[in-house]
Motif scaffolding. Structure first.
Motif, PDB file in Angstrom:
ATOM      1  N   GLN A  95      76.172  62.871  19.109  1.00 39.13           N
ATOM      2  CA  GLN A  95      76.396  63.669  20.313  1.00 39.13           C
ATOM      3  C   GLN A  95      76.468  65.164  20.030  1.00 39.13           C
ATOM      4  O   GLN A  95      75.794  65.956  20.691  1.00 39.13           O
ATOM      5  N   SER A 125      81.820  51.249  27.769  1.00 42.11           N
ATOM      6  CA  SER A 125      81.881  52.480  28.575  1.00 42.11           C
ATOM      7  C   SER A 125      82.978  53.416  28.088  1.00 42.11           C
ATOM      8  O   SER A 125      82.761  54.633  27.984  1.00 42.11           O
ATOM      9  N   TYR A 168      81.850  54.828  24.645  1.00 44.62           N
ATOM     10  CA  TYR A 168      80.653  55.657  24.786  1.00 44.62           C
ATOM     11  C   TYR A 168      80.981  56.985  25.452  1.00 44.62           C
ATOM     12  O   TYR A 168      80.587  58.049  24.979  1.00 44.62           O
ATOM     13  N   GLN A 169      81.705  56.937  26.560  1.00 46.34           N
ATOM     14  CA  GLN A 169      81.982  58.154  27.323  1.00 46.34           C
ATOM     15  C   GLN A 169      83.088  59.004  26.698  1.00 46.34           C
ATOM     16  O   GLN A 169      83.126  60.226  26.906  1.00 46.34           O
ATOM     17  N   SER A 223      81.681  61.762  24.787  1.00 44.35           N
ATOM     18  CA  SER A 223      81.177  62.893  25.563  1.00 44.35           C
ATOM     19  C   SER A 223      82.258  63.958  25.737  1.00 44.35           C
ATOM     20  O   SER A 223      81.955  65.153  25.811  1.00 44.35           O
TER      21      SER A 223
END
Length: 281
Positions: A95, A213, A216-217, A220
């Motif tokens: 990322q 989720s 993964y998020q 971010s």
């Protein structure tokens, strides 16, 4: 198949920068707002697809057997907090470099290196076109060699690439700058291609959506979003791209460790209940 959702990112990258190239020259203030508003159409397309898509065979089986969790987020935080944390750390080395390769590079190449924005858009678009091939390719390779092995190789290569990428950019030679921006794509995609499947396979079917989720998020928030801001601060503080290279290398090293610690289930049946002692024996 799990690499195809990732395929959407380079598609969006190419479409987004093409739109900028077309509309931004119209006006320095509101030109970029036109593609921003046009993205409403893409959101509508995404919503249409999501409303019509079927559940996965694994979750359909969970529903059929009446094993759906009433509060899946609570359950996955209790049972799989380790996998959630590792999934977020796994994405750190993908990322952070990605946002530097595709967002910070616009500022760096135009202000520090003196390139025209339209040229940098073109370079990033070409990199996106390369990713259209390399994302599913590395996803396929992960089926052959395993997610974890490939991911560790990709993250380790990112450590090395961090100290190659910036010297190439700093030459200010257009051909070498183009090479640096474009080659960053397939190196980044070694992690990105198998990533969604690697994370999803870390959670049993009835908790997969919530667990994947969250992990993964979370990345971010901790890696992707702050990366361009951290890069700006590092360059402003140390007046050198080397500091950014060190930052990227540290992020990639974190991913190496996380990939090593995350169990590889790429050769197991998707229907296996991983929290069942008999399934993991």
């Amino acid at each position: 198949m799990g690499s195809w959702p990732q395929f959407g990112v380079p598609v969006g990258l190419v479409l987004g920068y093409l739109a900028l190239q077309i509309f931004e020259p119209l006006h320095p203030y509101w030109g970029w707002r036109i593609p921003f508003l046009l993205s409403i159409v893409m959101a509508a397309v995404g919503l249409y697809i999501r409303l019509g898509i079927l559940e996965t065979p694994v979750f359909a089986k969970v529903m059929k057997e009446n094993k759906v969790e009433r509060v899946p987020v609570k359950e996955v935080l209790v049972k799989n907090w380790r996998e959630i944390v590792l999934s977020a750390l796994l994405r750190t080395g993908q990322q952070a470099p990605f946002y530097i390769f595709t967002v910070f590079i616009l500022t760096y190449a135009t202000t520090a290196l003196g390139f025209e924005a339209s040229d940098v858009y073109t370079y990033v678009i070409v990199a996106g076109l390369v990713s259209l091939v390399t994302v599913p390719f590395w996803g396929y390779i992960s089926d052959l060699v395993g997610r974890r092995h490939l991911y560790i190789v990709g993250a380790a290569l990112m450590v090395v690439w961090s100290f190659v990428y910036w010297p190439l950019l700093d030459t200010r030679v257009p051909a070498l700058v183009f090479l640096a921006i474009v080659l960053a794509a397939p190196i980044h995609d070694i992690q990105y291609g198998p990533q969604a499947t690697f994370i999803a396979e870390s959670f049993t079917g009835r908790l997969r959506y919530s667990g994947a989720s969250l992990g993964y998020q979370l990345a971010s928030l901790t890696a992707g979003g702050p990366a361009p801001l951290i890069a700006v601060w590092l360059y402003a503080t140390y007046k050198s791209s080397f500091a950014i290279a060190v930052y990227m290398a540290i992020c990639a090293a974190i991913s190496v460790v996380a990939a090593w610690a995350l169990k590889d289930r790429s050769q197991q049946d998707y229907a296996i209940e991983y929290d069942d002692p008999k399934a993991t024996s």
